[in-house]
Enzyme design. Sequence first.
Site, short mmCIF file in Angstrom:
data_model
loop_
_atom_site.label_atom_id
_atom_site.label_comp_id
_atom_site.label_asym_id
_atom_site.label_seq_id
_atom_site.Cartn_x
_atom_site.Cartn_y
_atom_site.Cartn_z
N TYR A 273 6.49 8.72 -14.45
CA TYR A 273 5.55 9.24 -13.46
C TYR A 273 6.29 9.99 -12.35
O TYR A 273 5.88 11.07 -11.94
CB TYR A 273 4.73 8.07 -12.89
CG TYR A 273 3.57 8.50 -12.03
CD1 TYR A 273 2.37 8.89 -12.61
CD2 TYR A 273 3.67 8.49 -10.65
CE1 TYR A 273 1.30 9.28 -11.82
CE2 TYR A 273 2.60 8.88 -9.85
CZ TYR A 273 1.42 9.27 -10.45
OH TYR A 273 0.36 9.66 -9.67
N ALA B 82 3.32 2.55 -15.37
CA ALA B 82 3.91 1.21 -15.39
C ALA B 82 3.02 0.18 -16.07
O ALA B 82 3.52 -0.77 -16.68
CB ALA B 82 4.24 0.76 -13.96
N THR C 206 -3.83 2.86 -1.15
CA THR C 206 -4.83 1.92 -1.67
C THR C 206 -4.16 0.67 -2.23
O THR C 206 -2.95 0.60 -2.36
CB THR C 206 -5.67 2.57 -2.78
OG1 THR C 206 -4.84 2.76 -3.94
CG2 THR C 206 -6.26 3.90 -2.34
N HIS D 59 -4.24 -0.18 -5.22
CA HIS D 59 -3.84 0.05 -6.61
C HIS D 59 -2.36 -0.29 -6.81
O HIS D 59 -1.97 -0.81 -7.86
CB HIS D 59 -4.11 1.51 -7.00
CG HIS D 59 -3.80 1.81 -8.43
ND1 HIS D 59 -4.50 1.25 -9.48
CD2 HIS D 59 -2.87 2.62 -8.99
CE1 HIS D 59 -4.01 1.70 -10.62
NE2 HIS D 59 -3.01 2.53 -10.35
N ASN E 214 13.61 -6.13 -16.77
CA ASN E 214 12.57 -5.45 -15.99
C ASN E 214 13.21 -4.54 -14.94
O ASN E 214 13.75 -5.02 -13.95
CB ASN E 214 11.64 -6.46 -15.32
CG ASN E 214 10.49 -5.80 -14.59
OD1 ASN E 214 10.42 -4.58 -14.48
ND2 ASN E 214 9.59 -6.61 -14.07
N ARG F 230 17.67 2.86 -5.30
CA ARG F 230 17.66 1.86 -6.36
C ARG F 230 17.88 2.47 -7.74
O ARG F 230 18.46 1.84 -8.62
CB ARG F 230 16.36 1.06 -6.30
CG ARG F 230 16.37 0.08 -5.14
CD ARG F 230 14.97 -0.39 -4.72
NE ARG F 230 15.07 -1.37 -3.65
CZ ARG F 230 15.33 -1.07 -2.38
NH1 ARG F 230 15.52 0.18 -2.01
NH2 ARG F 230 15.40 -2.03 -1.47
#
Length: 183
Positions: free
Chosen positions: A28, A59, A89, A91, A115, A129
Site C-alpha cells: 500500500y 494488511a 478514523t 479503521h 510479523n 522502521r
Amino acid sequence: MATAEQHYILERPSFDKPVKLLIVVAPYYKDIADNLVAGAKAEIEAVGAGWDIVEVPGALEVPTAIGLAERLSNYDGFVALGCVIRGETTHYDTVCNDSSRALQLMGLQGVCIGNGILTVENRKQADVRADVKDQNKGGGAAAAALHLVALCRKWGRQSKDVGFKPSPDSFRIADEQSRPKKV
C-alpha cells in the site's frame, strides 16, 4: 526515541535441510514495503534459505494469504510485511488489531510466521522502521520466522500436523447420531 535503544539480537539459526519462506507483502505504501522486503530477503539469504513473494492489497489480506498458502502449498514459514499509518478514523485500529490477531492465532496453531506489519503514527516512524540500515523490521520479521522454523525442526514435528484434529471416532459418532432410527 526507539533508535537510541539497544536490543539483543539472537544469532542466526542454521539449517541442515533446505528452508523456503513465503514473503507476503501489502505494498500500500510501496517505498516502505520495498524496504521491508529488501530487509527480509537479505536475512533469509544470509542463512542460505530460499523465498517466494506474493503481494496482496492490504494488511488485512496478509493473514488470509498466509492461511491459504499454509493449507495449499509447502512453505516452511512465512514473513508478513506491510505498513499501517494512523489516519483520521478508527479503521487504523481495526486493521492493526485484526491483522495482528489473525497472524497470532495462526502462530499458536503452529504456523511459523514473522510479523513485520508496521503499525505507526506517521510516515517518519514508518521510514525509520522499514529502513534496512536503521531498524530493519523486515529483516527482523524474517529472522523471527526462521527461528520458529528452527524450533519446529528441533522438536521434530511437521507443521502440517499441528493443531486440533478430531479423532476418526468423533465423525462416526456424529454420523450415527444424525441418521434416522429404524423402528
